[in-house]
Design an enzyme around this catalytic site. Structure first.
Site, PDB file in Angstrom:
ATOM      1  NE  ARG A 159       4.265 -15.420   7.798  1.00  0.00           N
ATOM      2  CZ  ARG A 159       3.329 -14.766   7.119  1.00  0.00           C
ATOM      3  NH1 ARG A 159       3.042 -13.521   7.411  1.00  0.00           N
ATOM      4  NH2 ARG A 159       2.655 -15.350   6.143  1.00  0.00           N
TER       5      ARG A 159
ATOM      6  CD  GLU B 282       6.558   3.678   3.084  1.00  0.00           C
ATOM      7  OE1 GLU B 282       5.409   3.570   2.618  1.00  0.00           O
ATOM      8  OE2 GLU B 282       7.584   3.709   2.369  1.00  0.00           O
TER       9      GLU B 282
ATOM     10  CG  HIS C 108       0.726   4.087   1.116  1.00  0.00           C
ATOM     11  ND1 HIS C 108       1.057   3.874   2.437  1.00  0.00           N
ATOM     12  CD2 HIS C 108       1.868   3.876   0.410  1.00  0.00           C
ATOM     13  CE1 HIS C 108       2.335   3.546   2.519  1.00  0.00           C
ATOM     14  NE2 HIS C 108       2.854   3.527   1.307  1.00  0.00           N
ATOM     15  CD  GLU C 109       2.256   3.820  -3.363  1.00  0.00           C
ATOM     16  OE1 GLU C 109       3.291   4.499  -3.443  1.00  0.00           O
ATOM     17  OE2 GLU C 109       2.210   2.739  -2.744  1.00  0.00           O
TER      18      GLU C 109
ATOM     19  CG  HIS D 133       5.276   7.468  -0.732  1.00  0.00           C
ATOM     20  ND1 HIS D 133       6.002   7.467   0.428  1.00  0.00           N
ATOM     21  CD2 HIS D 133       4.751   6.216  -0.844  1.00  0.00           C
ATOM     22  CE1 HIS D 133       5.925   6.260   1.000  1.00  0.00           C
ATOM     23  NE2 HIS D 133       5.165   5.487   0.247  1.00  0.00           N
TER      24      HIS D 133
ATOM     25  CE1 TYR E 288      13.592   4.484  11.183  1.00  0.00           C
ATOM     26  CE2 TYR E 288      15.499   3.016  11.270  1.00  0.00           C
ATOM     27  CZ  TYR E 288      14.274   3.367  10.730  1.00  0.00           C
ATOM     28  OH  TYR E 288      13.720   2.589   9.727  1.00  0.00           O
TER      29      TYR E 288
ATOM     30  CD1 TRP F  76       8.415 -17.175   6.456  1.00  0.00           C
ATOM     31  CD2 TRP F  76       9.336 -15.136   6.628  1.00  0.00           C
ATOM     32  NE1 TRP F  76       7.534 -16.279   5.911  1.00  0.00           N
ATOM     33  CE2 TRP F  76       8.078 -15.015   6.004  1.00  0.00           C
ATOM     34  CE3 TRP F  76      10.105 -13.993   6.835  1.00  0.00           C
ATOM     35  CZ2 TRP F  76       7.550 -13.784   5.580  1.00  0.00           C
ATOM     36  CZ3 TRP F  76       9.592 -12.765   6.417  1.00  0.00           C
ATOM     37  CH2 TRP F  76       8.333 -12.671   5.813  1.00  0.00           C
TER      38      TRP F  76
ATOM     39  NE  ARG G 155      11.403   1.945   4.449  1.00  0.00           N
ATOM     40  CZ  ARG G 155      12.100   2.276   3.377  1.00  0.00           C
ATOM     41  NH1 ARG G 155      11.493   2.438   2.205  1.00  0.00           N
ATOM     42  NH2 ARG G 155      13.404   2.444   3.435  1.00  0.00           N
ATOM     43  CE1 TYR G 156       5.611   0.542   3.413  1.00  0.00           C
ATOM     44  CE2 TYR G 156       7.381  -1.048   3.746  1.00  0.00           C
ATOM     45  CZ  TYR G 156       6.710  -0.150   2.935  1.00  0.00           C
ATOM     46  OH  TYR G 156       7.136   0.069   1.652  1.00  0.00           O
TER      47      TYR G 156
ATOM     48  CG  HIS H 249       8.419  -4.385   1.121  1.00  0.00           C
ATOM     49  ND1 HIS H 249       7.197  -4.931   0.806  1.00  0.00           N
ATOM     50  CD2 HIS H 249       8.276  -3.047   1.043  1.00  0.00           C
ATOM     51  CE1 HIS H 249       6.337  -3.961   0.564  1.00  0.00           C
ATOM     52  NE2 HIS H 249       6.958  -2.809   0.698  1.00  0.00           N
TER      53      HIS H 249
ATOM     54  CG  HIS I 150       4.666  -3.787  -4.060  1.00  0.00           C
ATOM     55  ND1 HIS I 150       3.960  -4.581  -3.191  1.00  0.00           N
ATOM     56  CD2 HIS I 150       5.009  -2.683  -3.358  1.00  0.00           C
ATOM     57  CE1 HIS I 150       3.902  -3.994  -2.011  1.00  0.00           C
ATOM     58  NE2 HIS I 150       4.532  -2.831  -2.087  1.00  0.00           N
ATOM     59  CB  ALA I 151       1.250   0.360  -5.033  1.00  0.00           C
TER      60      ALA I 151
END
Ligand code: X8Z
Ligand code: ZN
Length: 601
Positions: free
Chosen positions: A477, A401, A373-374, A377, A213, A473, A510-511, A501, A343-344
């Site tokens: 959360r 993204e 979204h796609e 890209h 970055y 995890w 990134r998201y 992911h 997964h798209a």
């Protein structure tokens, strides 16, 4: 002593045999050759990856793993050889290419071929296992399998639409049962990648990811925290409101007494976007005045028809249409007869014009947004295709993204009316409903976008050990999302692996960045379009000035540090969450008033 002897030997050697000090010209030749070689290898790997994800078999996995290993071996070799030029003062273009070479791998590996082969085998295998994942529920009369297995698409439909807590829970548990077999290989993969990262001079693979970055890795982690702290009060307001409404709907027995929300009640398998439970949390009054899913179905649209709407939006901004090969080669529907990774994703198979998407589209508003979204890209890929290969990427991965999502923010009631999907634009009295629906997706997502890599960074650094994978995890959360496991979990489970992911080792920060950036881009493009009203009613559809501004940034690729790309579109050099806060300001006021009414209850 040995060193002095060596020096004496060298002095005795003819000059032509001595290691020469590297020159700027040599460095240039080296990086240009590396660029060409890696471009060719990565195109081969892309093609093999496309086939593997579209036709999952042992053979396609093997072919894809081999192709990836070639990229991995060549990149590792070149990145290590490149260190010879360290310390040389290079022209900025070459210096940036050397930097990008060193950072280009997501999963680096040790130098030896066996370790590289093992790493690619594991990583392709985990990706395929996720794609093949199914839940085969027992027959209702006993423990024997019923024979009917459910895909992720099937289970997600239940999560989105069922309001029966037991049914939702079964879908949640069912999908999470695909992940435990991944756990051991995941831990092995982490160790292998870390050796590779250290060989390249990084502390661990997480530090390598954070180095992408244009700032030191610790500064990037601090930047994520800064942005999170900016938006956290908005998330807290939404969470409190939603929790209250869920308790009204399901009762305390289901929602529980604590501050958290059980993860299965939020309309999404990972509790990452909550738009599907809008009906449960809707405020009284007129609401948005339409339901996008219903509008799409009323038009009898099919999957391709939905994609055409997305393409036309980009064309309205001045971008050329997608090539014919996009329509011929993309996957739009879930095939009935084979395993695919549903997964798209968007693909640029030849690094130039061979653009595709791979999605298992269903006719819903949620998929309509994902289509945009796609396509974002693909249009980005094509916009930077005139750059040198190393620069054919987004300014930082959050930019990639964010583009399609920025366009999807322009899917306003006004836009839907203009393209003939909606008859009448609802008045401002429905705006709180409109904003709440958006916030359920965009605001709810923020802590989720942050925590996946908080988990992975700690896994890579060794702070989270394999024996604590699942515990850590759920701690994250709870900490970020205030979401709790719907049933007791143990270290037999591997819940992170039930998220695409993690299984596919796609970085996730990134998201989070994209969620912030898309509002910043939207605000900037609306300004460029001369728009004056509230941001949630702004659509840049058909605005050529906004389109040109966007194109300028896209065409830069990653040729310059990302703050310059951000400046090109927005005049700002810093990522800034005030745009998302501005956008949702009226909703924040509403949520805080509602929450005050119920405080202490
Ligand atoms: O993975 C995606 C895209 C493909 S890059 C569909 N997204 C994240 C997710 O599904 O978890 C988009 C939003 C977040
Ligand atoms: Zn994406």
């Amino acid at each position: 002593m040995r060193d002095r002897l060596l020096l004496l030997c060298m002095l005795a050697m003819p000059v032509s045999l001595m290691a020469q000090a590297p020159t700027v010209a040599e460095a240039h030749k080296f990086i240009i050759k590396a660029e060409k070689q890696l471009f060719e290898l990565s195109n081969k790997a892309q093609r093999a990856g496309w086939v593997q994800e579209n036709f999952i078999t042992d053979d396609t996995e093997g072919i894809s793993a081999d192709a990836q290993q070639e990229v991995l071996a060549a990149t590792t070799d070149l990145a290590l050889k490149a260190t010879r030029f360290n310390g040389l003062k290079l022209p900025p273009v070459d210096a940036r290419k050397f930097l990008l070479l060193k950072l280009s791998l997501t999963l680096p590996a040790p130098k030896n071929p066996a370790a590289q082969a093992r790493l690619t085998k594991i990583s392709v295998g985990l990706d395929s296992d996720y794609g093949k994942g199914k839940y085969c529920p027992p027959a209702s009369n006993g423990d024997a399998p019923s024979g009917k297995c459910l895909s992720l698409n099937d289970l997600e439909r239940t999560m989105a639409s069922s309001r029966d807590p037991n049914e939702i829970l079964a879908a949640w548990k069912g999908w999470h049962s695909i992940a435990p077999p991944m756990r051991q290989r995941y831990a092995e993969m982490v160790d292998l990648a870390n050796v590779g990262a250290r060989d390249l001079g990084f502390k661990d693979t997480g530090a390598m990811w954070r180095s992408k970055y244009d700032m030191p890795p610790d500064a990037f982690a601090a930047e994520m925290d800064r942005l999170w702290n900016q938006v956290r009060p908005l998330y807290d307001s939404l969470h409190t409101y939603v929790r209250y409404k869920l308790t009204e709907k399901y009762g305390k027995e289901v929602v529980g007494p604590g501050p958290g929300i059980p993860a299965h009640l939020l309309g999404n398998m990972w509790a990452q976007e909550w738009g599907n439970i809008y009906d449960i949390v809707a405020p009284p009054g007129p609401g948005p005045g339409y339901d996008l899913t219903a509008l799409l179905r009323a038009k009898n649209l099919d999957a391709k028809g939905m994609v055409h709407y997305g393409e036309r939006f980009f064309m309205s901004l001045g971008f050329p249409p997608l090539p014919n090969t996009f329509w011929e080669r993309s996957l739009f529907l879930k095939p009935a007869d084979r395993d695919v990774v549903c997964h798209a994703s968007a693909w640029d198979v030849d690094g130039d014009q061979d653009l595709r998407v791979k999605m298992c589209i269903e006719i819903t508003g949620e998929y309509f947004v994902t289509i945009h979204h796609e396509l974002g890209h693909d249009f980005y890929d094509r916009a930077y295709s005139k750059q040198d290969p190393f620069f054919r990427d987004s300014a930082n991965d959050g930019f990639h993204e964010a583009i399609g999502d920025t366009i999807a923010l322009s899917v306003t009631p006004e836009y839907l009316k203009e393209i003939g999907l909606l008859d009448k634009v609802p008045g401002p009295e429905g705006d709180i409903g409109l904003l709440l629906h958006k916030a359920l997706d965009k605001v709810a997502f923020l802590p989720f976008g942050l925590l996946i890599d908080q988990w992975r960074w700690k896994v890579f650094s060794g702070e989270i050990k394999p024996a604590d994978y699942n515990k850590a995890w759920w701690e994250l959360r709870a900490k970020y999302q205030s979401v709790t496991p719907p049933v007791e979990r143990t270290e037999v489970d591997f819940d992170p692996g039930a998220k695409y992911h993690v299984a596919s080792s796609t970085p996730y920060a990134r998201y989070f960045l994209a969620d912030i950036l898309q509002f910043q881009f939207h605000r900037a493009l609306c300004k460029e379009a001369g728009y004056k009203g509230p941001l949630h009613r702004c659509s840049i559809y058909a605005n050529k000035a906004a389109g040109a501004k966007l194109a300028t940034m896209l065409e830069m690729g990653v040729s310059r540090p990302w703050p310059e790309a951000l400046e090109a579109i927005s005049g700002e050099k810093q990522m800034d969450a005030t745009a998302i806060l501005d956008y949702f300001a009226p909703l924040k006021k509403f949520l805080d008033e509602e929450n005050a009414k119920h405080a202490g209850r």
